[in-house]
Design an enzyme around this catalytic site. Sequence first.
Site, PDB file in Angstrom:
ATOM      1  N   ASP A  50       1.730   5.866  -2.381  1.00 20.24           N
ATOM      2  CA  ASP A  50       2.275   6.619  -3.495  1.00 20.24           C
ATOM      3  C   ASP A  50       1.152   7.491  -4.065  1.00 20.24           C
ATOM      4  O   ASP A  50      -0.024   7.349  -3.710  1.00 20.24           O
ATOM      5  CB  ASP A  50       2.856   5.667  -4.557  1.00 20.24           C
ATOM      6  CG  ASP A  50       3.871   6.370  -5.450  1.00 20.24           C
ATOM      7  OD1 ASP A  50       4.685   5.695  -6.078  1.00 20.24           O
ATOM      8  OD2 ASP A  50       3.847   7.628  -5.481  1.00 20.24           O
TER       9      ASP A  50
HETATM   10  C1  GLC Z   1       5.263   9.561  -7.945  1.00 25.13           C
HETATM   11  C2  GLC Z   1       6.278   8.469  -7.738  1.00 25.13           C
HETATM   12  C3  GLC Z   1       6.964   8.491  -6.405  1.00 25.13           C
HETATM   13  C4  GLC Z   1       7.051   9.924  -5.895  1.00 25.13           C
HETATM   14  C5  GLC Z   1       5.628  10.386  -5.648  1.00 25.13           C
HETATM   15  C6  GLC Z   1       5.566  11.816  -5.089  1.00 25.13           C
HETATM   16  O1  GLC Z   1       4.151   9.050  -8.631  1.00 25.13           O
HETATM   17  O2  GLC Z   1       5.851   7.137  -7.986  1.00 25.13           O
HETATM   18  O3  GLC Z   1       8.242   7.903  -6.575  1.00 25.13           O
HETATM   19  O4  GLC Z   1       7.810   9.981  -4.711  1.00 25.13           O
HETATM   20  O5  GLC Z   1       4.829  10.306  -6.819  1.00 25.13           O
HETATM   21  O6  GLC Z   1       6.079  12.716  -6.007  1.00 25.13           O
END
Ligand code: GLC
Length: 737
Positions: free
Chosen positions: A264
């Site tokens: 993430d």
């Molecule tokens: C964010 C979220 C995740 C998302 C990612 C990319 O922090 O936790 O759900 O897909 O970043 O945007």
Amino acid sequence: MKDEQLKELLGEMSLKEKVGQLSQITGNFFMEGAALVTGPMQQLHINEEDVKLSGSVLGMIGAEVLIQLQKDYIEKHPHHIPLLFMTDIINGYKTIYPIPLAQGASFMPELSQQCAAMAAKEAAASGLHITFSPMVDLVRDARWGRVMESTGEDVWLNSLFAKAMVEGYQGEEIRSKDKLAACVKHFAGYGAPDGGRDYNTVQLTERTFREYYLPAYKAAIDAGCKMVMASFNTVNDIPATVNKPLLRNILREEMGFWGVLISDYGAMEETICHGLSADREEAARLSIEAGMDIDMMTGIYAENLEGMVKKGQVDEELVDEAVMRVLKLKNEIGLFEHPYKGADVTREKEIILCPEHRELVRKAAESSFVLLKNEEEFFPLKKEEKIAFIGPYVDRKHLLGAWSPMGDIEDTVTVKEAAEEMLEGWDITFSKGCPVMKNVIMAGFNEFHEKGCSEIEEQKLLNAAKIAAEKADKVVLFLGEHYLQTGEAASRGNLDIPEIQQNLLAEVKRVNPNIGIVLFNGRPLVLSGIEKISKAILDVWFPGSEGGRAIVRTLTGACEPTGRLPMSFPYCVGQVPVHYDEFKTGRHYTMEKGKERYVSRYLDIPNAPLYPFGWGMGYTEFTISNIQLSKFEMTKTEKIYASVVVENIGKQKGTEVVQMYVCDVVASVVRPVKQLKGFQRITLDINKKMEVVFEISEDMLRFFTVDGSWKSEPGEFILYIGKNSATDNQTKFWLLE
Ligand code: GLC
């Protein structure tokens, strides 16, 4: 390309090139301001060369810009390997449908599948390859802001939606120009943070983790999901990003996922903050050893892996394994032959927000609404009534939810716009009454500052609302959370509607008590106060681009609310987390026990939530008969058929969501008081009845037994069939050895 060609390509790539394929950065590194930023922008320690070699881009979309970017990138890349484009298409790209929690309320996974397919069409035409969706984290704590992204508290319902969304995005052929690869998230257990506080520690027993939090990811993987995103949280006290037992043993070996695993946003670096990785080098080593393929937005792989391989600190085979998975994904999507895939400037203009898409998302919104209360048949409204629409959501365009930053609120139809368009001849007045919140400065992915009103303006709004209320037969108040009070990093300790709206409600009630509420929310809110002073409550969540039309059609009876709660609404925040599939405990509290003290109860509030899982009403009334069984005993290879007679005894045609729950009375580990095992949406004309039959098979009765195997155990079961999880319409059956 064939696998052999991919292997040849890998063999020709330099180590630096290989590492580049494992690095994901935002499109802003290629074009300033071009990408949606969905996390903290920190120093990535990467250089021009790293940018040129990065294998995938986050947060960028648009046919023209992505075609140009792909063209330039491939020309410059030493082996002309195409970029992967990924971003968050959660409940629509430009034509926005209800937030996932609202989709869960529809109890119609098939509708979510259609919506996901529509979203894929629009986003793929705009050049996107992969969406970071579905989010399948099971949720039981309404304080957590991301419950809006989930389909709720039930493991089986979540699994049905997970499968449906993956199939909607990916279809039968992922290379199709209309399809997106899906990335299921957040693996794993992210929905259970201590205190409901985002990014906080998750502490689950092995059995709870496996039985409730893992199955929906498994459903997505079994549906062919191409990517998995690891979660920010710890699992068994190790951050998921570097958690080898979780990623290599459970995800890959046990669940059979051999696709690309992505961290993430910034999570690899956060393993340092967790106190697990000592520094960026250790974060790189632990991540690649855990099988983490792509590093999202930390630069840790780009900065460290090449040197660590050369120093013998990381085995190059681990890099090769990860790179091969990324190359295979690009190949599966068809990028080597068609690097621009579905990107098409003309088609983009043709299909985005087209009437067909608007019609679909309006239907999805209507199917998600939950009528929580409806005394005196307050809804549907009647044309002959003098009605006041009052509240900050009467003419508000922010109906798209917290995870729809690509959607344009100008494309959203407000309640007022829809009423003026659709309700010719109706006597309806409109007044705002108050701002959503007092002096709001809310930061979201698109920096958003909604200034409040001055004291004088507030007073003017309130006075106008009270005058409108006084003149009306009926008042409908459109109230709710600010959409940025929900979503990521939006945990709340207080689950009430904003105070300024509570004041509006109290002031309006003083001049006209004939009040119904339309509620806009991204989580279960505490409605105990509101419930006492309103005759009706319709929950519309954040309904999307067609929200206004869907709400007006529902309020006027052009369609019936058929949603059912996918998550319990607590009596007060002190009950949270509250969920229907709880264990009995040794001192189970039931109403019969009345004032008995020494049972599992509170002194000052009820045990039961205000509205339970599965709750919802329609505009008519149904009866459900006692349960008939085809037999009372079954072996593991047999089935039992349970039937009820459902009758529409109300005043209009309507739909009921008949739900079946099962309780395993005695087992080698304690079992929930009931679990959802089936549901059927039944639509009947007035005075019509029909037999509804459910099939009970042994596989429904399996669970993680005391020795950790996934199987059923013979014995007595209670079967419930009713309108929601609080039903006591029950009978018994036995599973034989
Ligand atoms: C964010 C979220 C995740 C998302 C990612 C990319 O922090 O936790 O759900 O897909 O970043 O945007």
